[in-house]
Write a protein that holds these residues in place. Structure first.
Motif, PDB file in Angstrom:
ATOM      1  N   THR A   4      42.012  46.942  41.326  1.00 45.85           N
ATOM      2  CA  THR A   4      43.094  45.485  41.030  1.00 45.85           C
ATOM      3  C   THR A   4      44.144  45.733  41.617  1.00 45.85           C
ATOM      4  O   THR A   4      44.096  46.241  42.896  1.00 45.85           O
ATOM      5  CB  THR A   4      43.404  46.757  39.723  1.00 45.85           C
ATOM      6  OG1 THR A   4      43.649  47.962  40.028  1.00 45.85           O
ATOM      7  CG2 THR A   4      42.305  46.660  38.504  1.00 45.85           C
ATOM      8  N   PRO A   6      47.698  44.442  42.843  1.00 46.46           N
ATOM      9  CA  PRO A   6      49.083  44.357  42.202  1.00 46.46           C
ATOM     10  C   PRO A   6      49.446  42.830  41.647  1.00 46.46           C
ATOM     11  O   PRO A   6      49.345  41.517  42.145  1.00 46.46           O
ATOM     12  CB  PRO A   6      50.314  44.728  43.135  1.00 46.46           C
ATOM     13  CG  PRO A   6      49.140  44.999  44.098  1.00 46.46           C
ATOM     14  CD  PRO A   6      48.363  44.894  44.131  1.00 46.46           C
ATOM     15  N   GLN A   7      50.004  42.746  40.121  1.00 52.11           N
ATOM     16  CA  GLN A   7      50.358  41.359  39.948  1.00 52.11           C
ATOM     17  C   GLN A   7      51.362  40.658  40.470  1.00 52.11           C
ATOM     18  O   GLN A   7      50.729  39.229  40.912  1.00 52.11           O
ATOM     19  CB  GLN A   7      51.657  41.671  38.424  1.00 52.11           C
ATOM     20  CG  GLN A   7      51.700  40.478  37.539  1.00 52.11           C
ATOM     21  CD  GLN A   7      50.424  39.733  36.600  1.00 52.11           C
ATOM     22  OE1 GLN A   7      49.769  40.493  36.913  1.00 52.11           O
ATOM     23  NE2 GLN A   7      50.047  38.850  37.225  1.00 52.11           N
ATOM     24  N   ASN A   8      51.754  40.716  41.460  1.00 45.37           N
ATOM     25  CA  ASN A   8      53.111  39.646  42.808  1.00 45.37           C
ATOM     26  C   ASN A   8      51.816  39.438  43.909  1.00 45.37           C
ATOM     27  O   ASN A   8      51.867  37.902  44.111  1.00 45.37           O
ATOM     28  CB  ASN A   8      53.935  40.828  42.775  1.00 45.37           C
ATOM     29  CG  ASN A   8      54.063  42.000  44.069  1.00 45.37           C
ATOM     30  OD1 ASN A   8      52.852  41.977  44.149  1.00 45.37           O
ATOM     31  ND2 ASN A   8      55.022  42.253  44.626  1.00 45.37           N
ATOM     32  N   GLN A  10      48.552  38.754  42.924  1.00 43.98           N
ATOM     33  CA  GLN A  10      47.925  37.885  41.725  1.00 43.98           C
ATOM     34  C   GLN A  10      48.615  36.708  41.954  1.00 43.98           C
ATOM     35  O   GLN A  10      48.254  35.421  42.019  1.00 43.98           O
ATOM     36  CB  GLN A  10      47.409  38.429  41.032  1.00 43.98           C
ATOM     37  CG  GLN A  10      46.242  39.314  40.713  1.00 43.98           C
ATOM     38  CD  GLN A  10      45.988  40.021  39.494  1.00 43.98           C
ATOM     39  OE1 GLN A  10      46.301  39.056  38.649  1.00 43.98           O
ATOM     40  NE2 GLN A  10      44.946  40.899  39.351  1.00 43.98           N
ATOM     41  N   ASP A  11      50.072  36.925  42.042  1.00 44.70           N
ATOM     42  CA  ASP A  11      50.675  35.499  41.516  1.00 44.70           C
ATOM     43  C   ASP A  11      50.560  34.519  42.801  1.00 44.70           C
ATOM     44  O   ASP A  11      50.619  33.116  42.772  1.00 44.70           O
ATOM     45  CB  ASP A  11      51.915  35.891  41.129  1.00 44.70           C
ATOM     46  CG  ASP A  11      52.116  36.655  39.791  1.00 44.70           C
ATOM     47  OD1 ASP A  11      51.004  36.318  38.851  1.00 44.70           O
ATOM     48  OD2 ASP A  11      53.416  37.457  39.350  1.00 44.70           O
ATOM     49  N   SER A  14      47.205  33.405  43.585  1.00 44.33           N
ATOM     50  CA  SER A  14      47.375  31.839  42.170  1.00 44.33           C
ATOM     51  C   SER A  14      48.070  30.546  42.677  1.00 44.33           C
ATOM     52  O   SER A  14      48.051  29.092  42.785  1.00 44.33           O
ATOM     53  CB  SER A  14      48.388  32.138  40.890  1.00 44.33           C
ATOM     54  OG  SER A  14      46.948  33.252  40.692  1.00 44.33           O
TER      55      SER A  14
END
Length: 135
Positions: A4, A6-8, A10-11, A14
């Protein structure tokens, strides 16, 4: 097993994908620039521009050309990256092997020195401390 991200991160990906999609859609939507090579007066050109842009749909051949250009650019960038990696990989491997070899030789030398020089070292001179100073 899938990792997985990290969210940042993935951002970040994106946003890159969104910007690339918007760029491709804008290229597909915008009409080709009209370049007039005639010897007419410049005032006529200004009148044509004020009328507003006439949006034309992209033709299938134009869309295929766009995709061909994008894929060619990606292949070229990938080929350059592969070539640089292919050229630099022996240098990186050589440096890693050299540093590993230096570390092994250094540790063997330290072990050998500690074994051989332990008994040959002269004993340190001891001073006898009077018993009345120990209390």
């Amino acid at each position: 097993m899938m990792r997985t991200q990290p969210q940042n991160q993935q951002d970040y990906y994106s946003k890159i994908f969104y910007e690339l999609s918007a760029l491709v859609l804008n290229i597909m939507r915008s009409p080709p620039p009209s370049i007039d090579f005639s010897d007419q007066a410049p005032s006529i050109h200004h009148r044509r521009r004020r009328e507003g842009p006439s949006f034309q749909q992209i033709t299938p051949a134009g869309f295929a050309s766009l995709l061909l250009g994008v894929s060619l650019a990606l292949m070229l960038c990938g080929s350059v990256t592969f070539f640089l990696g292919f050229i630099l990989m022996p240098w990186v491997l050589g440096l890693v092997i050299f540093l590993y070899f230096v570390g092994v030789v250094s540790s063997i030398s330290m072990i050998g020195r500690s074994i051989l020089c332990h008994n040959s070292a002269p004993p340190s001179p001891r001073k006898d401390i009077p018993s009345w100073k120990l209390l």
